[in-house]
Write an enzyme that holds these catalytic residues in place. Sequence first.
Site, PDB file in Angstrom:
ATOM      1  N   CYS A 175      -3.706  10.302   4.351  1.00 42.86           N
ATOM      2  CA  CYS A 175      -4.003  10.179   5.556  1.00 42.86           C
ATOM      3  C   CYS A 175      -4.254  11.261   6.485  1.00 42.86           C
ATOM      4  O   CYS A 175      -3.367  12.134   6.696  1.00 42.86           O
ATOM      5  CB  CYS A 175      -3.249   9.225   6.505  1.00 42.86           C
ATOM      6  SG  CYS A 175      -3.756   8.967   8.061  1.00 42.86           S
ATOM      7  N   HIS A 233       1.005  -1.033   0.130  1.00 42.35           N
ATOM      8  CA  HIS A 233       0.286   0.177   0.014  1.00 42.35           C
ATOM      9  C   HIS A 233       0.916   1.216  -0.178  1.00 42.35           C
ATOM     10  O   HIS A 233       1.210   1.819   0.900  1.00 42.35           O
ATOM     11  CB  HIS A 233      -0.823  -0.043   1.361  1.00 42.35           C
ATOM     12  CG  HIS A 233      -1.781   1.019   1.500  1.00 42.35           C
ATOM     13  ND1 HIS A 233      -3.191   0.789   1.403  1.00 42.35           N
ATOM     14  CD2 HIS A 233      -1.636   2.327   1.785  1.00 42.35           C
ATOM     15  CE1 HIS A 233      -3.729   2.201   1.858  1.00 42.35           C
ATOM     16  NE2 HIS A 233      -2.895   2.914   1.993  1.00 42.35           N
ATOM     17  N   ASN A 271      -2.595   7.985  -2.569  1.00 41.22           N
ATOM     18  CA  ASN A 271      -2.063   6.603  -2.727  1.00 41.22           C
ATOM     19  C   ASN A 271      -1.512   6.423  -4.387  1.00 41.22           C
ATOM     20  O   ASN A 271      -2.180   7.373  -5.201  1.00 41.22           O
ATOM     21  CB  ASN A 271      -3.210   5.483  -2.925  1.00 41.22           C
ATOM     22  CG  ASN A 271      -3.584   5.285  -1.389  1.00 41.22           C
ATOM     23  OD1 ASN A 271      -4.504   6.295  -0.973  1.00 41.22           O
ATOM     24  ND2 ASN A 271      -3.236   4.522  -0.406  1.00 41.22           N
TER      25      ASN A 271
END
Length: 306
Positions: free
Chosen positions: A244, A211, A253
Amino acid sequence: MSDAMTRPDRVRIVEVGPRDGLQNESAEFTTATRIELVRRLLDCGLSHVEAGSFVSPKWVPKMADTAEVMAAFDDDARERLSVLVPNLRGMEGAIAAGATEIAIFGAASEAFSQKNINCSIDESLERFRPVCEAAKSRGMRIRGYVSCVLGCPYQGEVEPAAVADITAKLFAMGCYEVSLGDTIGVGTPLKARAMIEAVAASSPLERLAVHFHDTYGQALVNIYAALDTGVRVVDSSVAGLGGCPYAPGAAGNVATEDVVYLLDGMGIEHGVDFDALIDTARFILDALGKSPVSRVSAARLGRCAA
Ligand code: HMG
Ligand code: MG
């Protein structure tokens, strides 16, 4: 064994845009937009879409409508959706929403654990334990996340041994897969590879996901390195949305369309309709009033990268 032999023939993409992508989005958007985004992503052929999170709306206001998002889908679609759950309160929401899969999220950094979920790593594992028991008793799948696997915004360096330790504990608790998160996108390929190898010494490599956030533009090359270790699950976010709320400065991402383009070039199967994905990127970028950060979307949509 050579890298070409360990590299997988097929990769499963876990689309996290409706959750990770939108949880920290500064532009306004409606619940209808988030529902339409999930619907389009499912129509692209993605087998796994993270639809939202049942966390405190005071901490992450943009995910407060996750129950409404889930309610827009039937049982078949919900088989392909998952939601983040930090505690039993969140688990109640997930059960009421008909979730078939939850994700618990821990960290390899004490400082990040405190900032993100207001407890230590050990306390977080204690909170997850009853959540996992409740999920298992209902036959719900449990995915695990480890944040800050290649660095922490608050404490800096994170030792691979710390990542390996919490990953093994999440598997022991019942996770079918653990996703290793470079939350602030500081990793580089050799470091990523060493971290994955350290984790795989005590956890099953075939059940690890990666990730990567793309803060320093290293996400794709890190994914390339991860594939060469044998990793076969990659998290990504359509249009490269994301960040985040408790990781200041972290970019989105890696873009799903960039991952799909890479996998196509490597001859690795993924099951995603590339053209439908580009249309979905266009849809969400228009809804948010943004230009693409994904180079692939910028090239395909004829727009300059922001
Ligand atoms: P806390 O303040 O310690 O919790 O927060 P608490 O139990 O003391 O409760 C405080 C208040 O929150 C109470 O309400 C609770 O009812 C409520 P009040 O009495 O003040 O009105 N509450 C909840 N409400 C809704 N849903 C819940 C819930 N739990 C408590 N589940 C807590 C602890 C975990 C709740 C909080 O810290 C939190 O919600 N954190 C979420 C942070 C988050 O979502 N971060 C982003 C996701 S992680 C990520 O992005 C990284 C990842 O992508 C991987 C990577 O990139 O590395 C996954
Ligand atoms: Mg993330």
